[in-house]
Design a protein around this motif. Structure first.
Motif, mmCIF file in Angstrom:
data_model
loop_
_atom_site.group_PDB
_atom_site.id
_atom_site.type_symbol
_atom_site.label_atom_id
_atom_site.label_comp_id
_atom_site.label_asym_id
_atom_site.label_seq_id
_atom_site.Cartn_x
_atom_site.Cartn_y
_atom_site.Cartn_z
ATOM 1 N N GLU A 1 0.826 -1.202 0.000
ATOM 2 C CA GLU A 1 0.000 0.000 0.000
ATOM 3 C C GLU A 1 0.867 1.262 0.000
ATOM 4 N N GLU A 2 1.941 1.223 0.768
ATOM 5 C CA GLU A 2 2.860 2.367 0.792
ATOM 6 C C GLU A 2 3.532 2.556 -0.563
ATOM 7 N N TRP A 3 3.841 1.443 -1.224
ATOM 8 C CA TRP A 3 4.482 1.531 -2.535
ATOM 9 C C TRP A 3 3.513 2.135 -3.559
ATOM 10 N N PHE A 4 2.232 1.701 -3.503
ATOM 11 C CA PHE A 4 1.224 2.248 -4.411
ATOM 12 C C PHE A 4 0.821 3.668 -4.018
ATOM 13 N N GLY A 5 0.946 3.971 -2.734
ATOM 14 C CA GLY A 5 0.538 5.287 -2.258
ATOM 15 C C GLY A 5 -0.952 5.424 -2.047
ATOM 16 N N THR A 6 -1.640 4.301 -1.838
ATOM 17 C CA THR A 6 -3.090 4.333 -1.623
ATOM 18 C C THR A 6 -3.514 3.075 -0.880
ATOM 19 N N PRO A 7 -4.517 3.153 -0.007
ATOM 20 C CA PRO A 7 -4.981 1.952 0.689
ATOM 21 C C PRO A 7 -5.668 0.988 -0.271
ATOM 22 N N LEU A 8 -5.460 -0.288 -0.040
ATOM 23 C CA LEU A 8 -6.073 -1.323 -0.868
ATOM 24 C C LEU A 8 -7.247 -1.998 -0.177
ATOM 25 N N PHE A 9 -7.313 -1.879 1.133
ATOM 26 C CA PHE A 9 -8.396 -2.464 1.924
ATOM 27 C C PHE A 9 -8.962 -1.426 2.874
ATOM 28 N N GLU A 10 -10.216 -1.622 3.249
ATOM 29 C CA GLU A 10 -10.786 -0.942 4.405
ATOM 30 C C GLU A 10 -11.459 -2.004 5.255
ATOM 31 N N ARG A 11 -11.412 -1.823 6.555
ATOM 32 C CA ARG A 11 -11.942 -2.844 7.451
ATOM 33 C C ARG A 11 -13.418 -2.597 7.737
ATOM 34 N N GLN A 12 -14.220 -3.650 7.597
ATOM 35 C CA GLN A 12 -15.636 -3.628 7.965
ATOM 36 C C GLN A 12 -15.874 -4.776 8.944
ATOM 37 N N GLY A 13 -15.903 -4.423 10.246
ATOM 38 C CA GLY A 13 -15.995 -5.465 11.269
ATOM 39 C C GLY A 13 -14.719 -6.291 11.259
ATOM 40 N N ARG A 14 -14.884 -7.601 11.138
ATOM 41 C CA ARG A 14 -13.721 -8.484 11.112
ATOM 42 C C ARG A 14 -13.220 -8.750 9.695
ATOM 43 N N LYS A 15 -13.900 -8.211 8.714
ATOM 44 C CA LYS A 15 -13.578 -8.520 7.330
ATOM 45 C C LYS A 15 -12.876 -7.352 6.661
ATOM 46 N N LEU A 16 -11.960 -7.673 5.773
ATOM 47 C CA LEU A 16 -11.290 -6.665 4.960
ATOM 48 C C LEU A 16 -12.020 -6.556 3.620
ATOM 49 N N VAL A 17 -12.373 -5.339 3.267
ATOM 50 C CA VAL A 17 -13.105 -5.089 2.026
ATOM 51 C C VAL A 17 -12.228 -4.260 1.099
ATOM 52 N N LEU A 18 -12.203 -4.615 -0.168
ATOM 53 C CA LEU A 18 -11.375 -3.908 -1.135
ATOM 54 C C LEU A 18 -11.850 -2.480 -1.356
ATOM 55 N N THR A 19 -10.912 -1.561 -1.439
ATOM 56 C CA THR A 19 -11.204 -0.216 -1.924
ATOM 57 C C THR A 19 -11.256 -0.281 -3.453
ATOM 58 N N GLU A 20 -11.599 0.840 -4.095
ATOM 59 C CA GLU A 20 -11.609 0.841 -5.555
ATOM 60 C C GLU A 20 -10.208 0.560 -6.105
ATOM 61 N N ALA A 21 -9.190 1.144 -5.453
ATOM 62 C CA ALA A 21 -7.812 0.845 -5.861
ATOM 63 C C ALA A 21 -7.489 -0.626 -5.639
ATOM 64 N N GLY A 22 -8.000 -1.187 -4.535
ATOM 65 C CA GLY A 22 -7.785 -2.603 -4.254
ATOM 66 C C GLY A 22 -8.432 -3.492 -5.294
ATOM 67 N N TYR A 23 -9.623 -3.092 -5.743
ATOM 68 C CA TYR A 23 -10.304 -3.861 -6.782
ATOM 69 C C TYR A 23 -9.472 -3.886 -8.063
ATOM 70 N N ILE A 24 -8.943 -2.727 -8.456
ATOM 71 C CA ILE A 24 -8.114 -2.654 -9.661
ATOM 72 C C ILE A 24 -6.870 -3.529 -9.500
ATOM 73 N N ALA A 25 -6.248 -3.438 -8.319
ATOM 74 C CA ALA A 25 -5.039 -4.234 -8.071
ATOM 75 C C ALA A 25 -5.357 -5.728 -8.132
ATOM 76 N N ARG A 26 -6.512 -6.117 -7.585
ATOM 77 C CA ARG A 26 -6.865 -7.536 -7.613
ATOM 78 C C ARG A 26 -7.067 -8.025 -9.043
ATOM 79 N N GLN A 27 -7.685 -7.186 -9.899
ATOM 80 C CA GLN A 27 -7.882 -7.575 -11.286
ATOM 81 C C GLN A 27 -6.548 -7.887 -11.964
ATOM 82 N N TYR A 28 -5.587 -6.985 -11.766
ATOM 83 C CA TYR A 28 -4.270 -7.206 -12.369
ATOM 84 C C TYR A 28 -3.580 -8.419 -11.742
ATOM 85 N N ALA A 29 -3.644 -8.527 -10.419
ATOM 86 C CA ALA A 29 -2.989 -9.648 -9.744
ATOM 87 C C ALA A 29 -3.574 -10.979 -10.203
ATOM 88 N N SER A 30 -4.895 -11.028 -10.360
ATOM 89 C CA SER A 30 -5.546 -12.261 -10.818
ATOM 90 C C SER A 30 -5.027 -12.659 -12.189
#
Length: 288
Positions: free
Chosen positions: A40-69
């Motif tokens: 996240e520090e390397w990208f300069g943006t958060p990739l997750f936000e916490r909702q209760g006990r679960k981590l939910v992707l931010t919009e940047a996280g969603y984009i990163a997951r698409q590429y990673a997949s």
């Protein structure tokens, strides 16, 4: 960029849980968390936000997951091809549908997928609230619903009307029902959608207009259950034809009347995303 960090991020993005992913990858939770923080520090943006006990992707996280997949699935394809002589990889599309929808309509919607060998489709039935939450959290690629949804400044829904189905009075064979004013409709037993559904409101208005004085034997918001009740109780039902298609074709039930200006609407709902799933557009093409 360190691809090991991206690999760890990808697994957490798929599961939504640090602890489960750490156990699966045989690393400590603190080490896994540190790797993602560095990414996240390397990208300069958060990739997750916490909702209760679960981590939910931010919009940047969603984009990163698409590429990673794409990156890691290509790596798996490379291994399959060079080590095992296998080529290609299945495309997975996740389809959520409201539990109140006709299963016959859902089956018709995915008909093109059934005949494609390289496509793996996953169907998830859930309440409307769950449906839109799963879509917003990128857990499904497209949602099918029989109620429309409007977007907001925070959430850009894309809603498309797929079809509208006529709604009929359906019942056992042998009733003498030819028109809305038929005496045979007065005092009958009915199985109906609950009062909070548009179909029920339309029925109640017609019932009052024609003085049917219905006896409500049962209510169900699940179309699959409404179908079973229509088939097995001997009562009349207000239901879209598509729900009882097989029973009408097989002669177990009969369509007596099509209700005037009453329709069940079916919508496909997606999010406005930077990367649209390649199969979504193909599925929607059939519906103009």
């Amino acid at each position: 960029m360190n691809y090991k960090h991206l690999f760890y991020f990808w697994h957490v993005a798929e599961s939504g849980h640090l602890t489960q992913t750490a156990q699966k990858l045989h690393v400590s939770q603190s080490a896994l968390s540190a790797q993602i923080k560095q990414l996240e520090e390397w990208f300069g943006t958060p990739l997750f936000e916490r909702q209760g006990r679960k981590l939910v992707l931010t919009e940047a996280g969603y984009i990163a997951r698409q590429y990673a997949s794409r990156i890691f699935h290509e790596g798996e394809s490379l291994i399959k091809q060079l080590k095992h002589g296998q080529t290609g990889d299945d495309v997975v599309i996740r389809i959520g549908h409201a539990s109140t929808m006709s299963r016959n309509f859902v089956e018709a919607f995915i008909n093109d997928l059934v005949h494609q060998q390289k496509v793996n489709y996953r169907l998830h039935s859930m309440t409307p609230d769950q449906l839109f939450n799963e879509l917003a959290n990128h857990q499904i690629d497209i949602a099918l619903a029989n109620t429309n949804v409007r977007g907001s400044d925070k959430q850009l829904w894309q809603s498309r009307l797929l079809a509208r189905q006529p709604v009929s009075v359906i019942g056992p064979v042998g009733r003498d029902i030819e028109r809305l004013t038929s005496e045979a409709l007065v005092g009958q037993n009915w199985v109906l959608p609950p009062e909070n559904m548009p179909l029920r409101s339309a029925f109640d208005m017609l019932s009052a207009e024609y003085n049917w004085q219905p006896r409500v034997l049962a209510e169900a918001d699940d179309m699959a259950m409404l179908r079973l009740l229509a088939r097995d109780t001997g009562a009349l039902a207000v239901i879209p034809d598509v729900v009882v298609r097989d029973e009408l074709t097989g002669g177990q039930l009969k369509r007596y009347l099509t209700l005037p200006n009453v329709f069940e609407h079916f919508y496909a709902i997606t999010l406005k995303r930077p990367f649209e799933h390649p199969m979504v557009a193909q599925l929607l093409q059939r519906f103009g």
